[in-house]
Design a protein around this motif. Sequence first.
Motif, short mmCIF file in Angstrom:
data_model
loop_
_atom_site.label_atom_id
_atom_site.label_comp_id
_atom_site.label_asym_id
_atom_site.label_seq_id
_atom_site.Cartn_x
_atom_site.Cartn_y
_atom_site.Cartn_z
N ASN A 1 0.85 -1.17 0.00
CA ASN A 1 0.00 0.00 0.00
C ASN A 1 0.90 1.24 0.00
OD1 ASN A 1 -1.24 2.30 1.60
ND2 ASN A 1 -3.04 0.98 1.39
N THR B 1 1.88 2.49 3.34
CA THR B 1 2.75 1.54 4.03
C THR B 1 4.17 1.63 3.48
OG1 THR B 1 0.88 0.04 4.37
CG2 THR B 1 3.08 -0.90 4.61
N GLU C 1 0.66 -3.87 8.54
CA GLU C 1 0.89 -4.51 7.25
C GLU C 1 2.34 -4.95 7.10
OE1 GLU C 1 0.44 -3.74 2.42
OE2 GLU C 1 -0.22 -2.19 3.84
N GLU D 1 2.72 -8.02 9.07
CA GLU D 1 2.04 -9.14 8.41
C GLU D 1 2.86 -9.66 7.24
OE1 GLU D 1 -2.01 -9.96 5.78
OE2 GLU D 1 -1.79 -8.05 6.84
N LYS D 2 3.53 -8.74 6.53
CA LYS D 2 4.37 -9.15 5.40
C LYS D 2 5.74 -9.63 5.87
CE LYS D 2 1.40 -7.74 2.24
NZ LYS D 2 0.69 -8.72 1.37
#
Length: 383
Positions: free
Chosen positions: A125, A128, A163, A166-167
């Motif tokens: 994103n 992000t 994020e 999470e990644k």
Amino acid sequence: SPLLIVTLFRPDKEAPSWLYHEKTAESFGRGHYLAIELRPLPEEVSREIAANLLQVEALPEMAQELIMARAEGNPFYVEEIIRTLFDTEMLTWSDEGWQPAQGIEKFTVPDTLAGVITARLDRLNPRTRTAAQAASVIGRQFDLGTLATIVDAPGALEAALAELQEKDMVRETSQTPYRMYQFKHALMQETVYASLLLSTRRTLHLQVAEFWEKEAAGHSPEHSSAAVQQWSGEIARHFLAAEEEARALPYLVEAGDWTAKAYAMPEAGAYYRQALAILENLDEYQNESAPRAYEGLANTFTLTGDVPAALQTYETMLTLAREVDYAPMEVSALNKIAFIAATLHGDLQEAERLLAESERIARKYKYLAGLAELHTIQCGVCL
């Protein structure tokens, strides 16, 4: 008592660590020095890592060969390629576990690990990605407070950090006293940092330096000096990256003093040399940073037993002080040279001559700190 020293370094023959390796091997031989070379992982081990991470064995052989060829035995590369497969939905989750998508055999992998990381960054994103780039300027480790001051949308920061976690690009390392995060790997931080325009880097580095400068100064009076010293190396680094040499100068000297107190003499000497190089570039020696940098550098030589180098540094300091007509630096240099002449060379007559010259200049310019120092040294000479 027996002592075991374990070191870790890259096989770079141009680095100081390689000289340490060669000298230690020569001095101690095989009986007391063991070098263990970490070679690339064998292909079967790389495949095992991939299988363990994915919990899937149905990857097409062509895709497996592609991953193995690109990874070249680098386990971090294997992980990042697999993360890319997740990001691009080439691997999807079902009741039966991770399943390869159609067309995975045509999946292309960048030739370098940095390329894989850059491709993953591009798929984030936009907010992000911006947060990740700002964090990379702070360093591999970064705190939420500093990051919030340099991102354009601090309100979206929580979602961006979620994020990134999470990644598996960053990980939270601490919640007290500050929320701290760390990029998963040093190469991750370096690659994200490299994606920034130079002008953007300079702007962000300046914002970080100014924020930390205010934070250090904002401590209570009894703690503000210690805070500035403790943060000085990082503040200097960010000012230098922002191309603000004059503002970095006092922090480099503070960092040198701080590390010298910990007897980290090579690091202290590096800070002082940086400060002196900036002074030369600015051609501005009539400020307190100049004598402190020279004195600090000479002190590192003295404490490591290199008295000739210390004396040479003080003599350079004296010559320069006279050239720029800066009395405090001239008095300080004369005092230090007199101290070496008396205590290390036993030349009391020369010490008396230097102290007399120092006193004349100090009284002329009413430099009380220099007078106090020279009288202290003179007490030692008289004794």
